[in-house]
Design a protein around this motif. Structure first.
Motif, PDB file in Angstrom:
ATOM      1  N   VAL A 173       0.858  -1.183   0.000  1.00 37.14           N
ATOM      2  CA  VAL A 173       0.000   0.000   0.000  1.00 37.14           C
ATOM      3  C   VAL A 173       0.902   1.244   0.000  1.00 37.14           C
ATOM      4  O   VAL A 173       1.813   1.353   0.807  1.00 37.14           O
ATOM      5  CB  VAL A 173      -0.900  -0.012   1.255  1.00 37.14           C
ATOM      6  CG1 VAL A 173      -1.707   1.267   1.363  1.00 37.14           C
ATOM      7  CG2 VAL A 173      -1.813  -1.229   1.239  1.00 37.14           C
ATOM      8  N   ILE A 174       0.654   2.139  -0.934  1.00 35.38           N
ATOM      9  CA  ILE A 174       1.496   3.340  -1.043  1.00 35.38           C
ATOM     10  C   ILE A 174       1.231   4.271   0.139  1.00 35.38           C
ATOM     11  O   ILE A 174       2.148   4.874   0.692  1.00 35.38           O
ATOM     12  CB  ILE A 174       1.164   4.122  -2.344  1.00 35.38           C
ATOM     13  CG1 ILE A 174       1.471   3.270  -3.568  1.00 35.38           C
ATOM     14  CG2 ILE A 174       1.938   5.431  -2.412  1.00 35.38           C
ATOM     15  CD1 ILE A 174       0.874   3.865  -4.830  1.00 35.38           C
ATOM     16  N   GLY A 175      -0.039   4.374   0.502  1.00 35.57           N
ATOM     17  CA  GLY A 175      -0.410   5.326   1.551  1.00 35.57           C
ATOM     18  C   GLY A 175      -0.638   6.699   0.952  1.00 35.57           C
ATOM     19  O   GLY A 175       0.006   7.074  -0.039  1.00 35.57           O
ATOM     20  N   VAL A 176      -1.536   7.433   1.569  1.00 36.57           N
ATOM     21  CA  VAL A 176      -1.882   8.762   1.074  1.00 36.57           C
ATOM     22  C   VAL A 176      -0.632   9.621   0.898  1.00 36.57           C
ATOM     23  O   VAL A 176      -0.482  10.363  -0.072  1.00 36.57           O
ATOM     24  CB  VAL A 176      -2.858   9.439   2.061  1.00 36.57           C
ATOM     25  CG1 VAL A 176      -3.167  10.863   1.658  1.00 36.57           C
ATOM     26  CG2 VAL A 176      -4.145   8.627   2.153  1.00 36.57           C
ATOM     27  N   ARG A 177       0.302   9.503   1.856  1.00 30.41           N
ATOM     28  CA  ARG A 177       1.479  10.391   1.828  1.00 30.41           C
ATOM     29  C   ARG A 177       2.456  10.065   0.708  1.00 30.41           C
ATOM     30  O   ARG A 177       3.366  10.834   0.438  1.00 30.41           O
ATOM     31  CB  ARG A 177       2.197  10.333   3.166  1.00 30.41           C
ATOM     32  CG  ARG A 177       1.460  11.077   4.260  1.00 30.41           C
ATOM     33  CD  ARG A 177       1.910  10.610   5.606  1.00 30.41           C
ATOM     34  NE  ARG A 177       3.117  11.221   6.075  1.00 30.41           N
ATOM     35  CZ  ARG A 177       4.181  10.571   6.542  1.00 30.41           C
ATOM     36  NH1 ARG A 177       4.188   9.259   6.556  1.00 30.41           N
ATOM     37  NH2 ARG A 177       5.228  11.221   6.983  1.00 30.41           N
ATOM     38  N   GLY A 178       2.274   8.904   0.062  1.00 28.00           N
ATOM     39  CA  GLY A 178       3.184   8.551  -1.032  1.00 28.00           C
ATOM     40  C   GLY A 178       2.720   9.075  -2.388  1.00 28.00           C
ATOM     41  O   GLY A 178       3.481   9.062  -3.360  1.00 28.00           O
ATOM     42  N   VAL A 179       1.485   9.543  -2.462  1.00 32.68           N
ATOM     43  CA  VAL A 179       0.905   9.901  -3.759  1.00 32.68           C
ATOM     44  C   VAL A 179       1.459  11.232  -4.283  1.00 32.68           C
ATOM     45  O   VAL A 179       1.682  11.391  -5.489  1.00 32.68           O
ATOM     46  CB  VAL A 179      -0.644   9.927  -3.677  1.00 32.68           C
ATOM     47  CG1 VAL A 179      -1.258  10.393  -4.983  1.00 32.68           C
ATOM     48  CG2 VAL A 179      -1.177   8.541  -3.307  1.00 32.68           C
ATOM     49  N   GLY A 180       1.703  12.174  -3.380  1.00 34.11           N
ATOM     50  CA  GLY A 180       2.173  13.504  -3.792  1.00 34.11           C
ATOM     51  C   GLY A 180       3.398  13.454  -4.686  1.00 34.11           C
ATOM     52  O   GLY A 180       3.462  14.119  -5.720  1.00 34.11           O
TER      53      GLY A 180
END
Ligand code: ATP
Ligand code: TZE
Length: 524
Positions: free
Chosen positions: A145-152
């Protein structure tokens, strides 16, 4: 021409339908609720069945003028004259798909990491599906899971290209606003849409759920879409102090309830400090009561100082409910650099909920930022700090999409645009345990007051929290450090042992004019 509206991207999943719900009926209702593009995903159907489902789905989507994309099967897309295809990393190459599809067909690809995004741009895709953002049961996860913080960071790679981006993986109405807020690059590149599967498909009322998605998406865009804070011109020292004055009075007048999940070393002194400020502490940790407390409290403090793995659930739930109820979350990642357990926990917590304020010493914030410039020893920071603390704190605030407070001899506070440097305080604060922790309690108290002030003045539907957290954080630090200066000068204070009760007493009698006259604050 890519004129697709990616806002609410439905991925079908017939096996997720609730008992008795017809697939085509469900699809039509979701379109009525605002689904703007549909991907037909059929992992188990044979070719004839896939073709039949796709053809009939397209007839439904055509009624609403909503484009249809086909997962994986380029031949099916061509056969039914779909708008395009969505390909996985192990499906047919983009170049081959492009050569087979009619001109102008849309091609999207799933991306799990930054290299996938770079390759997708090279390959000339129209959009990327970035995921998994959250853990999901609808797809066997082949990558972490990338996680929300990885998307930026992945969105930033798309800067300057025409490639659109949707996030996918476990997105629900309950985490949508947090997802949208968190999935923005430091260059203000935001998502073009969100891909949703089970929350819509598994619902008995897909239209209602789709409408909820649509409403939240619109509310988020109606505020400063992509921007961390509402744009403001350079805040003057006088304006900031006037707002701090209001917050001090609001705390005294309204006595907000401040829910604190904190460490066992400082729990009592944190509760007493909160009372001395004029607020009410509640130091509750039972997972079952996190929802109830969130509804009645003014703000939440999460401090990981002595956390154990069995404490993670309450921290996770408390922050989740705080986001849902638009209450501030002040996060104190005590000693985060000291162990792998702390690092992992902090990563998980910050990927689950959006902190409104992250407060730490230089070592703790360096660890969160992935910087090696400052080291830690347990819960303490080592050395003289960052060479350029203002730039550091501004960049971290932008990256974490919240206010960041860096404590030390000078406290630096940033909303991602402006930095306030506060020069109050006293060296004796370093000589007893938990001085940073009580700063966290004080910040949470004034953030609660900021909510009370902001609720009346702001349109907040698209925001995760009411009120100005930058001012809340400044007030929290100023009040505590000014009172510390006064307490340290008292004749009866002989050292750290007599200092702490004196500090509590001075906070109790502190007036807004003491704070305003003694404040040493610079804005840059
Ligand atoms: N040398 C100093 N002079 C004045 N104030 C200081 C000094 N050092 C720290 N402070 C003040 O003490 C407060 C706590 O900051 P500090 O960086 O020591 O926290 P911390 O390391 O997290 O503490 P702890 O781990 O004990 O909770 C801040 O508000 C800061 O202004
Ligand atoms: C000493 C200590 N250890 C864990 S938490 C804490 C309080 C100061 O952060």
């Amino acid at each position: 021409m890519d004129d697709i509206n990616y806002s609410l991207y439905l991925v079908t999943g017939r096996d997720l339908l609730p008992p008795g719900k017809d697939y085509f009926q469900s699809l039509e209702e979701s379109l009525q609720g605002g689904v703007s593009v549909v991907q037909i995903r059929e992992k188990k159907a044979d070719t004839a069945e896939f073709l039949d489902i796709a053809r009939r789905s397209k007839a439904v989507c055509d009624k609403y003028n909503v484009p249809i994309l086909i997962n994986d099967r380029v031949d099916v897309a061509i056969a039914i004259n779909a708008r395009g295809v969505h390909l996985g990393q192990t499906d047919m190459s983009i170049a081959t798909a492009r050569s087979l599809l009619p001109e102008g067909a849309i091609i999207g690809v799933s991306c799990n990491n930054e290299n996938h995004v770079r390759a997708a741009i090279q390959d000339g895709v129209d959009y990327v599906g970035i995921g998994a953002v959250w853990g999901t049961q609808t797809k066997q996860l082949t990558s972490p899971v990338i996680g929300v913080r990885g998307v930026g960071k992945m969105l930033e790679i798309l800067d300057g290209t025409e490639v659109k981006a949707v996030a996918i993986g476990g997105i629900k109405t309950t985490n949508l606003l947090r997802t949208l807020h968190g999935c923005v690059s430091t260059t203000d590149h935001a998502l073009d849409g969100v891909a949703v599967v089970s929350d819509i498909v598994a619902s008995k009322e897909p239209r209602v759920v789709a409408e909820k998605f649509t409403k939240i998406l619109e509310a988020f865009r109606a505020i400063n879409f992509g921007l961390l804070v509402a744009p403001r011109s350079v805040p003057s020292k006088d304006q900031i102090l006037a707002s701090v004055n209001d917050l001090i009075n609001t705390v005294r007048k309204t006595g907000p309830l401040v829910h604190q999940i904190t460490n066992t070393v400082v729990a009592t002194q944190s509760a007493n400090i909160t009372l001395a400020l004029g607020a009410s502490p509640i130091m509750a940790t039972e997972p079952q009561e996190m929802g109830d407390l969130s509804r009645i409290c003014g703000a939440l403090l999460v401090n990981i100082g002595t956390m154990r793995s069995d404490g993670k659930e309450s921290m996770t739930l408390a922050g989740y409910h705080a986001n849902m109820n638009k209450k501030p979350v002040v996060f104190d990642p005590v000693g985060v650099g000291a162990s792998a357990f702390r690092k992992e926990t902090v990563k998980d917590l910050l990927n689950t909920w959006q902190a409104s304020v992250i407060k730490g010493n230089a070592g703790e914030l360096a660890s969160i930022a992935g910087s090696t410039e400052v080291a830690s020893k347990g819960v303490d920071s080592v050395g003289s700090g960052f060479s350029d603390p203002s730039s550091f704190v501004r960049a971290l605030a932008k990256k974490e999409r919240c206010v960041v407070v860096l404590t030390g001899p000078v406290d630096y506070i940033s909303d991602g645009v402006w930095v306030a440097a506060l020069r109050n305080g006293h060296e004796i604060l370093r000589k007893f345990t938990g001085s940073g922790c009580i700063v966290g309690s004080s910040i949470a108290t004034y953030c609660a007051a900021a909510v009370a002030v902001g609720r009346d003045t702001e349109n907040t539907d698209g925001r995760l929290v009411y009120g100005d957290m930058f001012i809340g954080a400044i007030a929290g630090v100023l009040v505590l450090t000014v009172a510390a200066e006064i307490a340290a000068k008292r004749e009866d204070v002989k050292g750290p042992g007599t200092f702490l009760p004196a500090l509590i007493d001075e906070l109790w009698v502190l007036t807004p004019s003491d704070v305003l006259s003694m404040a040493r604050i610079d804005i840059c």
